[in-house]
Design a protein around this motif. Structure first.
Motif, PDB file in Angstrom:
ATOM      1  N   UNK A   1       0.834  -1.202   0.000  1.00 19.72           N
ATOM      2  CA  UNK A   1       0.000   0.000   0.000  1.00 19.72           C
ATOM      3  C   UNK A   1       0.866   1.248   0.000  1.00 19.72           C
ATOM      4  N   UNK A   2       1.915   1.257   0.828  1.00 23.15           N
ATOM      5  CA  UNK A   2       2.810   2.409   0.870  1.00 23.15           C
ATOM      6  C   UNK A   2       3.513   2.591  -0.473  1.00 23.15           C
ATOM      7  N   UNK A   3       3.901   1.485  -1.099  1.00 22.96           N
ATOM      8  CA  UNK A   3       4.594   1.575  -2.382  1.00 22.96           C
ATOM      9  C   UNK A   3       3.678   2.076  -3.486  1.00 22.96           C
ATOM     10  N   UNK A   4       2.405   1.659  -3.472  1.00 21.64           N
ATOM     11  CA  UNK A   4       1.485   2.044  -4.529  1.00 21.64           C
ATOM     12  C   UNK A   4       0.882   3.428  -4.318  1.00 21.64           C
ATOM     13  N   UNK A   5       0.771   3.856  -3.054  1.00 25.16           N
ATOM     14  CA  UNK A   5       0.153   5.156  -2.752  1.00 25.16           C
ATOM     15  C   UNK A   5       1.073   5.964  -1.826  1.00 25.16           C
ATOM     16  N   UNK A   6       2.235   6.355  -2.303  1.00 25.62           N
ATOM     17  CA  UNK A   6       3.189   7.051  -1.409  1.00 25.62           C
ATOM     18  C   UNK A   6       2.669   8.397  -0.924  1.00 25.62           C
ATOM     19  N   UNK A   7       1.963   9.144  -1.774  1.00 20.49           N
ATOM     20  CA  UNK A   7       1.476  10.450  -1.331  1.00 20.49           C
ATOM     21  C   UNK A   7       0.399  10.319  -0.270  1.00 20.49           C
ATOM     22  N   UNK A   8      -0.475   9.338  -0.426  1.00 21.96           N
ATOM     23  CA  UNK A   8      -1.511   9.127   0.578  1.00 21.96           C
ATOM     24  C   UNK A   8      -0.907   8.661   1.904  1.00 21.96           C
ATOM     25  N   UNK A   9       0.082   7.771   1.811  1.00 20.25           N
ATOM     26  CA  UNK A   9       0.753   7.324   3.035  1.00 20.25           C
ATOM     27  C   UNK A   9       1.469   8.490   3.706  1.00 20.25           C
ATOM     28  N   UNK A  10       2.081   9.374   2.910  1.00 24.69           N
ATOM     29  CA  UNK A  10       2.749  10.546   3.476  1.00 24.69           C
ATOM     30  C   UNK A  10       1.742  11.461   4.169  1.00 24.69           C
ATOM     31  N   UNK A  11       0.552  11.607   3.594  1.00 29.78           N
ATOM     32  CA  UNK A  11      -0.481  12.437   4.221  1.00 29.78           C
ATOM     33  C   UNK A  11      -0.854  11.890   5.595  1.00 29.78           C
ATOM     34  N   UNK A  12      -0.992  10.563   5.715  1.00 27.93           N
ATOM     35  CA  UNK A  12      -1.332   9.972   7.010  1.00 27.93           C
ATOM     36  C   UNK A  12      -0.211  10.184   8.023  1.00 27.93           C
ATOM     37  N   UNK A  13       1.030  10.059   7.575  1.00 28.69           N
ATOM     38  CA  UNK A  13       2.166  10.276   8.478  1.00 28.69           C
ATOM     39  C   UNK A  13       2.197  11.722   8.960  1.00 28.69           C
ATOM     40  N   UNK A  14       1.911  12.673   8.067  1.00 30.63           N
ATOM     41  CA  UNK A  14       1.925  14.091   8.450  1.00 30.63           C
ATOM     42  C   UNK A  14       0.817  14.381   9.454  1.00 30.63           C
ATOM     43  N   UNK A  15      -0.351  13.789   9.275  1.00 31.35           N
ATOM     44  CA  UNK A  15      -1.437  13.985  10.237  1.00 31.35           C
ATOM     45  C   UNK A  15      -1.065  13.433  11.610  1.00 31.35           C
ATOM     46  N   UNK A  16      -0.438  12.272  11.618  1.00 32.55           N
ATOM     47  CA  UNK A  16       0.013  11.700  12.901  1.00 32.55           C
ATOM     48  C   UNK A  16       1.063  12.599  13.541  1.00 32.55           C
ATOM     49  N   UNK A  17       1.974  13.139  12.729  1.00 32.02           N
ATOM     50  CA  UNK A  17       3.004  14.036  13.249  1.00 32.02           C
ATOM     51  C   UNK A  17       2.384  15.278  13.871  1.00 32.02           C
ATOM     52  N   UNK A  18       1.325  15.801  13.248  1.00 32.67           N
ATOM     53  CA  UNK A  18       0.647  16.968  13.812  1.00 32.67           C
ATOM     54  C   UNK A  18       0.109  16.675  15.207  1.00 32.67           C
ATOM     55  N   UNK A  19      -0.445  15.486  15.396  1.00 31.77           N
ATOM     56  CA  UNK A  19      -0.965  15.124  16.716  1.00 31.77           C
ATOM     57  C   UNK A  19       0.161  14.940  17.724  1.00 31.77           C
ATOM     58  N   UNK A  20       1.277  14.369  17.296  1.00 28.32           N
ATOM     59  CA  UNK A  20       2.390  14.120  18.219  1.00 28.32           C
ATOM     60  C   UNK A  20       3.078  15.405  18.658  1.00 28.32           C
TER      61      UNK A  20
END
Length: 297
Positions: A176-195
């Motif tokens: 999933x990360x390999x096929x949708x890198x931008x979407x995976x990056x968006x989820x990581x950025x949202x998690x980073x905002x919470x942290x």
């Protein structure tokens, strides 16, 4: 990915060899598995992606059905040509008695009689689509009891990066990360905002740092083509909903109705950050699940 694709082929051929054990003679079984693997490798070609291989194998259907076809070919005296995938993907299940006469009981084990050339015949197979309605309903209920039919049953695939790709259709966290890198990056950025909320960083102009990071992740989510509008609004709206509504509700409950405005504001800012983190977690989980279930829509 190449290793996972090769493992898919090996697992499928091994299942076919197991199904042929005791049904075909040793030399027949060796020839059958050799031709089967050669045919699969020919169809796969240079596309060594696990998902591509899984789709190719799906066209072959149940390995038991292939063994049954080989038994019929041998019984008819056919030549050993290359194996071909079935035209329609069969979902087969043995439901009838053996073709060549009644089974002979040997203790608790039923022995399938041998054909004239010494090859044992498998029970005939039928397509599930031709099964009576009651049988189909029973199978569906059984799958739901095992968890296969539940809405969130596919969520467990996220952690199955080391599982058998044939069981997940070649989809797991890594693919999933390999096929949708931008979407995976968006989820990581949202998690980073919470942290970043507990660190109380200095604001950028008039904006808090977690809000700026959240806005970047929200923009990536909004411009994604893999989530529908509802999923996007739920995913990026959950943190703001938790911050505002959750902060008001929890802050109001903590100070009561008669405490005054200033104590309420103090409690609101005390709990709103935590509610923002909770809302972000729920939004990311929803977006991740919807991304995982992309092919089921």
């Amino acid at each position: 990915m190449i290793e996972r694709a090769d493992q898919l082929v090996l697992n499928y051929v091994s299942k076919a060899a197991d199904a042929a054990h005791g049904v075909l003679r040793a030399d027949q079984r060796l020839d059958f598995t050799r031709r089967l693997r050669a045919r699969i490798e020919e169809e796969v070609g240079d596309g060594r992606d696990a998902r591509h291989v899984a789709k190719v194998l799906a066209r072959y259907g149940d390995p038991v059905a292939l063994v049954e076809r080989e038994v019929r070919r041998l019984a008819a005296g056919g030549s050993a040509g290359p194996l071909a995938a079935p035209v329609a993907e069969p979902v087969a299940a043995p439901v009838a008695a053996p073709v060549a006469g009644p089974a002979v009981a040997d203790g608790d084990t039923a022995v399938i009689p041998a054909a004239a050339n010494g090859t044992r015949r498998l029970p005939p197979l039928v397509d599930d689509r031709a099964a009576p309605p009651g049988v189909r309903v029973h199978r569906r209920l059984t799958e739901e009891e095992r968890g296969y039919g539940l809405p969130f049953a596919g969520l467990r695939r996220v952690a199955m990066s080391r599982a058998n790709p044939l069981a997940t259709g070649g989809r797991d966290a890594r693919t999933i990360v390999k096929e949708h890198p931008r979407d995976a990056a968006a989820l990581v950025i949202l998690v980073l905002a919470a942290l970043l909320v507990p660190f109380h960083l200095a604001p950028l102009a008039i904006f808090q740092v977690p809000v700026v990071v959240w806005a970047l992740g929200a923009a990536l989510v909004l411009f994604s083509e893999n989530w529908n509008v509802r999923d996007r609004l739920l995913g990026i709206g959950a943190p703001m909903l938790g911050y505002s509504v959750g902060g008001v509700v929890i802050g109001g409950l903590r100070v009561g109705l008669e405490a005054g405005w200033q104590p309420f504001v103090t409690q609101f800012f005390d709990v709103s950050g935590t509610m923002f983190m909770i809302g972000t977690g729920l939004g990311v989980v929803w977006l991740g699940y919807r991304l995982l279930a992309l092919e089921d829509r």
